[in-house]
Design an enzyme around this catalytic site. Structure first.
Site, mmCIF file in Angstrom:
data_model
loop_
_atom_site.group_PDB
_atom_site.id
_atom_site.type_symbol
_atom_site.label_atom_id
_atom_site.label_comp_id
_atom_site.label_asym_id
_atom_site.label_seq_id
_atom_site.Cartn_x
_atom_site.Cartn_y
_atom_site.Cartn_z
ATOM 1 N N GLU A 166 0.860 -1.186 0.000
ATOM 2 C CA GLU A 166 0.000 0.000 0.000
ATOM 3 C C GLU A 166 0.893 1.232 0.000
ATOM 4 O O GLU A 166 1.881 1.302 0.742
ATOM 5 C CB GLU A 166 -0.906 0.011 1.239
ATOM 6 C CG GLU A 166 -1.769 1.263 1.373
ATOM 7 C CD GLU A 166 -2.639 1.237 2.635
ATOM 8 O OE1 GLU A 166 -3.042 0.138 3.055
ATOM 9 O OE2 GLU A 166 -2.880 2.327 3.201
ATOM 10 N N GLU A 171 -2.563 11.801 2.763
ATOM 11 C CA GLU A 171 -3.355 11.255 3.862
ATOM 12 C C GLU A 171 -3.164 12.089 5.119
ATOM 13 O O GLU A 171 -2.098 12.652 5.363
ATOM 14 C CB GLU A 171 -2.949 9.806 4.141
ATOM 15 C CG GLU A 171 -3.847 9.119 5.175
ATOM 16 C CD GLU A 171 -3.488 7.669 5.415
ATOM 17 O OE1 GLU A 171 -4.384 6.877 5.753
ATOM 18 O OE2 GLU A 171 -2.293 7.327 5.281
#
Length: 349
Positions: A166, A171
């Site tokens: 990932e 974020e």
């Protein structure tokens, strides 16, 4: 999608290393000088291979066709957020995904429905139908979600998490000051803190952790926190956004951020040349994290609420009340919107 089998850059330094080991240095100073020469040669070879790369536009998600090629996730949130992800027809009807008057794609959280205690708020999570194996990924974003309880992300992910890897490109949670960039992998991947790189410094962000291996019990991953105050949330939005770029190639994974007024011309012209961009904000080199940890990635854009990260950090974020209480009030989600000019992906050859 990068499919070449260029030799690992470290091989270019092997003849020098072999010479160093067999020449019988007469002093420790000579040994040091020889190691410096080996490192310099490796950096030069690295830069040479990167300069030879050609980036060819593969996909461009923009305008009225932005949502073509994406699927809407309408299942429970894997990160345990207090959200109800809508299917495409429901999201369009609720005005949570649309193209605005400037041709930008909007992906929003419901900011008009009062909720009772414990009720989930409608939101959207989309992922590409196509999978990618290496490449250059660029998002031109005008606005991004922020606010108490809000947890937005633009990321890529492979199958059989965390073994397919990932890559979290954009974020954060709440009113976080700067962007956080993170890798999550299976065992055997870490961040090389002094990687061989064609730029100095090799990265510009603050290192948060070096162990990338993740699990449901420990999902911190290996992260960088951007030092640029305009890289996230309110501050990013106040300058009309900017560009995020993620390069995934045989040297590793790099992420750059450029404010609206500093976007390189080669990005705007869709002829990107990453070697001209200077040091990346984040760099995970293959020297300590093999590319075998990442395969068949989908791009994902989502905004969840509370959950494993935003819920756990709510009390220390300076937000009022509880995270669950914040979800009840639609006024808290006035700024919980992605506004995206385009996303472009490039093959590397």
């Amino acid at each position: 999608m990068f499919t070449s089998t260029s030799p690992c850059l470290v091989l270019a330094a092997l003849p020098l290393l072999a010479s160093a080991l067999t020449s019988g240095f007469g002093s420790s100073a000579a040994v040091v000088r020889r190691h410096v020469e080996i490192a310099r040669h490796a950096r030069e070879q690295n830069a040479t291979l990167e300069r030879r790369a050609t980036y060819t536009l593969e996909d461009k998600f923009a305008g009225e066709s932005f949502f073509n090629g994406w699927s809407y996730w309408d299942f429970g949130d894997p990160t345990h957020g207090q959200v109800n992800y809508l299917a495409q027809d429901e999201a369009v009807k609720a005005n949570l995904t649309y193209i605005d008057g400037n041709g930008a794609a909007v992906i929003a959280v419901d900011d008009y429905t009062p909720l009772g205690p414990g009720q989930p708020r409608n939101s959207v999570r989309i992922s590409t139908n196509k999978v990618y194996n290496q490449g250059l990924f660029i998002m031109d974003v005008v606005k991004m979600p922020h606010g108490c309880s809000v947890w937005p992300a633009w990321w890529t992910v492979g199958p059989n998490w965390p073994n397919g890897g990932e890559i979290d490109i954009v974020e954060g949670v709440h009113e976080q000051a700067t962007n956080q960039m993170t890798l999550h992998t299976g065992s055997g991947c870490s961040t090389d803190t002094t990687p061989s790189a064609p730029t100095t410094p090799a990265f510009t962000s603050r290192l948060l952790g070096t162990t990338c291996a993740s699990s449901n019990a420990n999902n911190d991953g290996c992260a960088f926190s951007d030092n640029n105050p305009n890289s996230y949330g309110h501050n990013l939005n106040s300058i009309n956004g900017g560009v995020f770029a993620m390069l995934w190639d045989n040297t590793g994974i790099k992420i750059w951020h450029f404010a609206r007024g500093a976007i390189p011309g080669d990005i705007s012209s869709f002829h990107p040349q990453p070697t001209s961009w200077g040091s990346p904000a984040a760099f995970w080199a293959t020297s300590s994290c093999s590319s075998s940890h990442f395969n068949n990635h989908q791009m994902v854009i989502d905004t969840t609420l509370c959950g494993d990260w935003a819920g756990a950090s709510y009390g220390s974020a300076g937000c009022p009340g509880t995270c669950a209480e914040a979800v009840q009030n639609p006024a808290n989600f006035k700024y919980a919107k992605w506004v995206i000019n385009y996303i472009a992906t490039y093959n590397i050859s």
